[in-house]
Write an enzyme that holds these catalytic residues in place. Structure first.
Site, PDB file in Angstrom:
ATOM      1  N   PHE A  38       0.853  -1.184   0.000  1.00  0.00           N
ATOM      2  CA  PHE A  38       0.000   0.000   0.000  1.00  0.00           C
ATOM      3  C   PHE A  38       0.892   1.238   0.000  1.00  0.00           C
ATOM      4  CE2 PHE A  38      -2.509  -3.493   1.119  1.00  0.00           C
ATOM      5  CZ  PHE A  38      -3.809  -3.203   0.793  1.00  0.00           C
ATOM      6  N   VAL A  76       2.691  -1.466   4.375  1.00  0.00           N
ATOM      7  CA  VAL A  76       2.407  -0.050   4.169  1.00  0.00           C
ATOM      8  C   VAL A  76       3.745   0.662   3.990  1.00  0.00           C
ATOM      9  CG1 VAL A  76       1.495   2.037   5.275  1.00  0.00           C
ATOM     10  CG2 VAL A  76       0.330  -0.158   5.577  1.00  0.00           C
ATOM     11  N   CYS A  77       3.893   1.424   2.926  1.00  0.00           N
ATOM     12  CA  CYS A  77       5.117   2.193   2.715  1.00  0.00           C
ATOM     13  C   CYS A  77       5.291   3.144   3.893  1.00  0.00           C
ATOM     14  CB  CYS A  77       5.042   2.973   1.412  1.00  0.00           C
ATOM     15  SG  CYS A  77       6.473   4.047   1.167  1.00  0.00           S
ATOM     16  N   ILE A  78       6.423   3.049   4.570  1.00  0.00           N
ATOM     17  CA  ILE A  78       6.636   3.842   5.771  1.00  0.00           C
ATOM     18  C   ILE A  78       6.682   5.337   5.464  1.00  0.00           C
ATOM     19  CG2 ILE A  78       9.153   3.593   5.747  1.00  0.00           C
ATOM     20  CD1 ILE A  78       8.946   3.417   8.870  1.00  0.00           C
ATOM     21  N   GLY A  81       3.198   6.452   4.690  1.00  0.00           N
ATOM     22  CA  GLY A  81       2.417   6.367   5.910  1.00  0.00           C
ATOM     23  C   GLY A  81       2.703   7.532   6.846  1.00  0.00           C
TER      24      GLY A  81
END
Length: 130
Positions: A38, A76-78, A81
């Site tokens: 994501f 989730v892409c940090i 995010g």
């Protein structure tokens, strides 16, 4: 066949629902999902604070249930995010934020996870984005 699926759109966008239905069809067809990644506004699907109107489909909740039910790798892409306020406990402490909101079953990680998934999969399928 092995699939990696990337979602770039928020949970209320049609692309998110299409990606979820595609992922369900992949597994129903006997194929594998290497990773769900994501990115951009897609990270909102992993927020535990999403509240969906009663007359709308809770796509974020469906993503969480789907990942848990099939024990999938929901990443989730940090960077995306953090930019959008989707934090786990560690990042909330690091940036002195009042609370974490990453829903259970999700993992914050780097863009390298998408690259790795693309290398492991036979197909990388992307949904949404600008």
């Amino acid at each position: 066949m092995k699939f990696a699926i990337a979602l770039f759109s928020p949970p209320h966008a049609p692309a998110s629902r299409r990606a979820l239905r595609f992922a369900e069809a992949v597994l129903a067809g006997g194929h594998d999902i290497v990773r769900l990644f994501f990115y951009q506004d897609g990270v909102h699907s992993a927020s535990a604070n999403i509240v969906t109107a009663q007359d709308e489909l809770d796509v974020a909740g469906e993503w969480s249930r789907f990942i848990a039910a099939h024990q999938l790798d929901g990443v989730v892409c940090i960077a995306a995010g953090l930019r959008r306020g989707v934090l786990d406990e560690q990042e909330a402490r690091r940036y002195a934020r009042a609370a974490a909101n990453l829903a259970a079953g999700w993992e914050l990680s780097g863009l390298g996870q998408l690259h790795e998934a693309a290398q492991q999969a036979d197909r990388l399928i992307c949904f949404g984005g600008d």
